[in-house]
Design a protein around this motif. Structure first.
Motif, PDB file in Angstrom:
ATOM      1  N   LEU A  86      48.522  37.966  48.602  1.00 17.19           N
ATOM      2  CA  LEU A  86      48.324  38.916  47.508  1.00 17.19           C
ATOM      3  C   LEU A  86      47.598  40.149  48.046  1.00 17.19           C
ATOM      4  CD1 LEU A  86      48.733  39.280  44.418  1.00 17.19           C
ATOM      5  CD2 LEU A  86      46.406  38.408  44.127  1.00 17.19           C
ATOM      6  N   SER A  87      48.357  41.177  48.385  1.00 19.67           N
ATOM      7  CA  SER A  87      47.755  42.407  48.897  1.00 19.67           C
ATOM      8  C   SER A  87      47.069  43.165  47.770  1.00 19.67           C
ATOM      9  CB  SER A  87      48.841  43.294  49.521  1.00 19.67           C
ATOM     10  OG  SER A  87      49.736  43.756  48.520  1.00 19.67           O
ATOM     11  N   GLY A  88      46.311  44.184  48.147  1.00 21.70           N
ATOM     12  CA  GLY A  88      45.641  44.987  47.131  1.00 21.70           C
ATOM     13  C   GLY A  88      46.620  45.665  46.192  1.00 21.70           C
ATOM     14  N   ARG A  89      47.696  46.163  46.743  1.00 23.58           N
ATOM     15  CA  ARG A  89      48.696  46.845  45.913  1.00 23.58           C
ATOM     16  C   ARG A  89      49.330  45.862  44.940  1.00 23.58           C
ATOM     17  NH1 ARG A  89      53.951  50.174  48.234  1.00 23.58           N
ATOM     18  NH2 ARG A  89      54.631  51.035  46.230  1.00 23.58           N
ATOM     19  N   GLU A  90      49.619  44.655  45.403  1.00 25.00           N
ATOM     20  CA  GLU A  90      50.220  43.654  44.520  1.00 25.00           C
ATOM     21  C   GLU A  90      49.232  43.175  43.462  1.00 25.00           C
ATOM     22  OE1 GLU A  90      51.388  40.900  47.479  1.00 25.00           O
ATOM     23  OE2 GLU A  90      53.404  41.754  47.740  1.00 25.00           O
ATOM     24  N   TRP A  91      47.937  43.127  43.816  1.00 28.79           N
ATOM     25  CA  TRP A  91      46.919  42.741  42.831  1.00 28.79           C
ATOM     26  C   TRP A  91      46.824  43.792  41.730  1.00 28.79           C
ATOM     27  CZ3 TRP A  91      41.922  44.877  41.746  1.00 28.79           C
ATOM     28  CH2 TRP A  91      41.157  44.100  40.860  1.00 28.79           C
ATOM     29  N   ILE A  92      46.857  45.070  42.109  1.00 28.34           N
ATOM     30  CA  ILE A  92      46.835  46.144  41.116  1.00 28.34           C
ATOM     31  C   ILE A  92      48.045  46.020  40.196  1.00 28.34           C
ATOM     32  CG2 ILE A  92      47.098  48.633  40.785  1.00 28.34           C
ATOM     33  CD1 ILE A  92      44.334  48.032  41.636  1.00 28.34           C
ATOM     34  N   ARG A  93      49.211  45.798  40.776  1.00 27.31           N
ATOM     35  CA  ARG A  93      50.424  45.664  39.969  1.00 27.31           C
ATOM     36  C   ARG A  93      50.315  44.470  39.016  1.00 27.31           C
ATOM     37  NH1 ARG A  93      53.792  44.955  43.831  1.00 27.31           N
ATOM     38  NH2 ARG A  93      54.213  47.155  44.188  1.00 27.31           N
ATOM     39  N   GLU A  94      49.706  43.400  39.485  1.00 28.79           N
ATOM     40  CA  GLU A  94      49.587  42.186  38.674  1.00 28.79           C
ATOM     41  C   GLU A  94      48.692  42.407  37.462  1.00 28.79           C
ATOM     42  OE1 GLU A  94      47.209  38.195  39.446  1.00 28.79           O
ATOM     43  OE2 GLU A  94      49.092  38.187  40.572  1.00 28.79           O
ATOM     44  N   ILE A  95      47.519  43.045  37.663  1.00 30.77           N
ATOM     45  CA  ILE A  95      46.609  43.219  36.524  1.00 30.77           C
ATOM     46  C   ILE A  95      47.077  44.324  35.588  1.00 30.77           C
ATOM     47  CG2 ILE A  95      44.629  42.337  37.812  1.00 30.77           C
ATOM     48  CD1 ILE A  95      43.593  45.207  37.944  1.00 30.77           C
ATOM     49  N   VAL A  96      47.820  45.310  36.122  1.00 32.33           N
ATOM     50  CA  VAL A  96      48.351  46.363  35.253  1.00 32.33           C
ATOM     51  C   VAL A  96      49.399  45.792  34.304  1.00 32.33           C
ATOM     52  CG1 VAL A  96      49.815  48.429  35.233  1.00 32.33           C
ATOM     53  CG2 VAL A  96      47.822  48.330  36.735  1.00 32.33           C
ATOM     54  N   HIS A  97      50.202  44.870  34.787  1.00 30.32           N
ATOM     55  CA  HIS A  97      51.265  44.289  33.968  1.00 30.32           C
ATOM     56  C   HIS A  97      50.867  42.953  33.336  1.00 30.32           C
ATOM     57  CE1 HIS A  97      53.517  47.109  36.589  1.00 30.32           C
ATOM     58  NE2 HIS A  97      54.192  47.330  35.479  1.00 30.32           N
ATOM     59  N   GLY A  98      49.631  42.528  33.568  1.00 26.58           N
ATOM     60  CA  GLY A  98      49.168  41.268  33.000  1.00 26.58           C
ATOM     61  C   GLY A  98      48.509  41.454  31.648  1.00 26.58           C
ATOM     62  N   HIS A  99      47.703  40.486  31.252  1.00 25.82           N
ATOM     63  CA  HIS A  99      46.999  40.537  29.970  1.00 25.82           C
ATOM     64  C   HIS A  99      46.045  41.730  29.951  1.00 25.82           C
ATOM     65  CE1 HIS A  99      44.433  39.316  26.610  1.00 25.82           C
ATOM     66  NE2 HIS A  99      45.393  38.460  26.262  1.00 25.82           N
ATOM     67  N   SER A 100      45.941  42.382  28.806  1.00 25.60           N
ATOM     68  CA  SER A 100      45.118  43.593  28.707  1.00 25.60           C
ATOM     69  C   SER A 100      43.654  43.329  29.025  1.00 25.60           C
ATOM     70  CB  SER A 100      45.245  44.206  27.307  1.00 25.60           C
ATOM     71  OG  SER A 100      44.810  43.293  26.312  1.00 25.60           O
ATOM     72  N   ASP A 101      43.185  42.105  28.769  1.00 26.93           N
ATOM     73  CA  ASP A 101      41.785  41.798  29.067  1.00 26.93           C
ATOM     74  C   ASP A 101      41.504  41.823  30.559  1.00 26.93           C
ATOM     75  OD1 ASP A 101      41.188  41.561  26.431  1.00 26.93           O
ATOM     76  OD2 ASP A 101      41.082  39.370  26.403  1.00 26.93           O
ATOM     77  N   ARG A 102      42.516  41.514  31.378  1.00 25.53           N
ATOM     78  CA  ARG A 102      42.292  41.445  32.821  1.00 25.53           C
ATOM     79  C   ARG A 102      41.939  42.814  33.391  1.00 25.53           C
ATOM     80  NH1 ARG A 102      46.502  38.538  36.458  1.00 25.53           N
ATOM     81  NH2 ARG A 102      44.753  38.871  37.887  1.00 25.53           N
ATOM     82  N   ILE A 103      42.686  43.831  32.997  1.00 17.79           N
ATOM     83  CA  ILE A 103      42.408  45.152  33.557  1.00 17.79           C
ATOM     84  C   ILE A 103      41.095  45.708  33.001  1.00 17.79           C
ATOM     85  CG2 ILE A 103      43.715  46.472  31.830  1.00 17.79           C
ATOM     86  CD1 ILE A 103      44.640  48.243  34.239  1.00 17.79           C
ATOM     87  N   TYR A 104      40.772  45.354  31.747  1.00 14.79           N
ATOM     88  CA  TYR A 104      39.497  45.829  31.205  1.00 14.79           C
ATOM     89  C   TYR A 104      38.325  45.163  31.923  1.00 14.79           C
ATOM     90  CZ  TYR A 104      36.266  47.885  27.884  1.00 14.79           C
ATOM     91  OH  TYR A 104      35.261  48.641  27.337  1.00 14.79           O
ATOM     92  N   GLU A 105      38.461  43.880  32.207  1.00 11.51           N
ATOM     93  CA  GLU A 105      37.409  43.184  32.949  1.00 11.51           C
ATOM     94  C   GLU A 105      37.282  43.718  34.366  1.00 11.51           C
ATOM     95  OE1 GLU A 105      38.525  39.123  32.708  1.00 11.51           O
ATOM     96  OE2 GLU A 105      37.973  38.898  30.590  1.00 11.51           O
ATOM     97  N   ALA A 106      38.397  44.121  34.965  1.00  9.88           N
ATOM     98  CA  ALA A 106      38.368  44.599  36.348  1.00  9.88           C
ATOM     99  C   ALA A 106      37.812  46.013  36.458  1.00  9.88           C
ATOM    100  CB  ALA A 106      39.775  44.545  36.948  1.00  9.88           C
TER     101      ALA A 106
END
Length: 403
Positions: free
Chosen positions: A51-71
């Protein structure tokens, strides 16, 4: 090949039988050590996560809204709009291995969670040097952004928040914002710590801020030593033309606490009287005199700057424990956080953090002990304005006026 130049005589060749057992053991041991040394210094990539940094960003951007807010302590659309803004304005560019969204993600991880360089290396799968490089690059972009997003209020209109509040509309139509100083944690070399130690004993920087009544900062002056008096910082801001301090025109003013002198354009409360809202709660807490009535309403209006500081520090953990950057860089971090604070306020009126601190009755007390500067003298004009407003309140509440 008898007589050839490349021939070797039998006498020159030493038979193996002449080596002793100890010699052979030493030779074998030496060969083993050489092989071990080679294996220990074989280069092997340490950042080998799938899981590279770019893929992690893509994952949280397209994941549950709480994930990106927590991050990143902001909603998905705010993060994406911020990245687009950085790209459109040319403040950031994609590099070969790190795109803009990952660069911004690195910066936000530091300021919102104060993650260490080592933690970010593991999260984004980059070297520590790369993490530092892009943090500094985004910080520079945020300073450019701050010059646009942190802007003076309009002195020509009455703030909407005052117009819709009956308890303020009748008395504070000339008010254009609230001003105060706050102490932000500072990491300072031992040899320089004395001027940065305030009354709390911690090393801090004193930051002067002005905010509008929608909780957006309209002026930020960071980097002063923690021992500096608020009035001293204000004086320096007023005297430095490069800072372009937004001084109110005649008839307009900021509300300030009792630590500031009543200078033209700065309305402070009556000194020696109850002031903070917490002092007026409970049985017997209601104002008993015109001075106390003025102070209570003044405190209710100025409370916005204390709530803005609370929202700022609650979102950006780095302000509570600053890394060992240079003092100049620590000041830039404060300004960058204030710029992001304003941007989130513009982009997301229902932001979760602002929903907590946006309540005018939120119990925010004084951020620091107020110490008046006796070297500055009150302006007779401001004193007369304060008394005139207090007497107007007294008449409206059937209280004796100030003579």
């Amino acid at each position: 090949m008898e007589g050839g130049s490349n021939s070797v005589s039998n006498e020159q060749i030493q038979p193996v039988e002449q080596f002793s057992g100890d010699d052979i053991n030493i030779l074998v041991a030496w060969m083993c050590l050489a092989a071990m040394e080679t294996s220990l210094h074989t280069r092997e990539p340490i950042r080998d996560s799938q899981l590279s940094g770019r893929e992690w960003i893509r994952e949280i951007v397209h994941g549950h809204s709480d994930r990106i807010y927590e991050a990143f302590r902001m909603e998905r659309h705010v993060f994406l709009n911020l990245c687009d803004l950085m790209r459109v304005r040319g403040w950031l560019k994609d590099s070969r291995f790190v795109h803009i969204d990952e660069q911004v993600g690195i910066f936000l991880s530091v300021v919102t969670h104060n993650n260490s360089n080592r933690d970010l290396c593991e999260r984004f799968q980059h070297s520590g040097q790369t993490i530092s490089k892009y943090f500094n690059r985004v910080l520079k972009a945020m300073i450019k952004f701050s010059k646009e997003i942190i802007k003076p209020p309009s002195f020509d209109v009455i703030p909407q928040e005052i117009l819709i509040d009956p308890s303020h509309k009748r008395y504070f139509k000339g008010c254009v914002g609230a001003m105060d100083g706050t102490h932000i944690d500072a990491t300072v070399p031992v040899s320089q710590q004395i001027p940065f130690r305030g009354r709390s004993g911690r090393t801090t920087q004193n930051v002067l801020c002005i905010c509008s009544f929608d909780m957006k900062f309209t002026f930020v002056y960071a980097g002063w030593e923690g021992s500096a008096n608020d009035c001293r910082v204000l004086s320096a801001a007023l005297e430095n033309p490069q800072l372009q301090f937004p001084r109110p025109p005649p008839g307009k003013y900021y509300v300030v606490d009792s630590g500031y002198a009543a200078l033209p354009g700065f309305l402070n409360p009556f000194k020696g009287e109850r002031y903070h809202l917490s002092e007026y709660r409970g049985n017997g807490g209601q104002p008993r005199t015109a001075r106390e009535l003025f102070n209570k309403k003044h405190s209710s209006l100025r409370n916005v700057i204390e709530r803005s500081f609370g929202a700022l520090k609650n979102r950006f953990t780095i302000l509570r424990q600053m890394p060992p950057f240079t003092i100049r860089k620590q000041a830039f971090v404060v300004i960058a956080c204030c710029a992001l604070h304003n941007y989130i306020r513009d982009q997301d009126a229902m932001d979760r953090n602002f929903s907590i601190y946006g309540d005018p009755e939120y119990p925010c007390g004084p951020t620091e002990l107020e110490v008046a500067d006796d070297t500055l003298h009150d302006s007779p004009g401001i004193n007369m304005l304060r008394t005139r407003i207090a007497n107007k309140m007294a008449r409206d509440h059937n209280m004796p006026e100030i003579s």
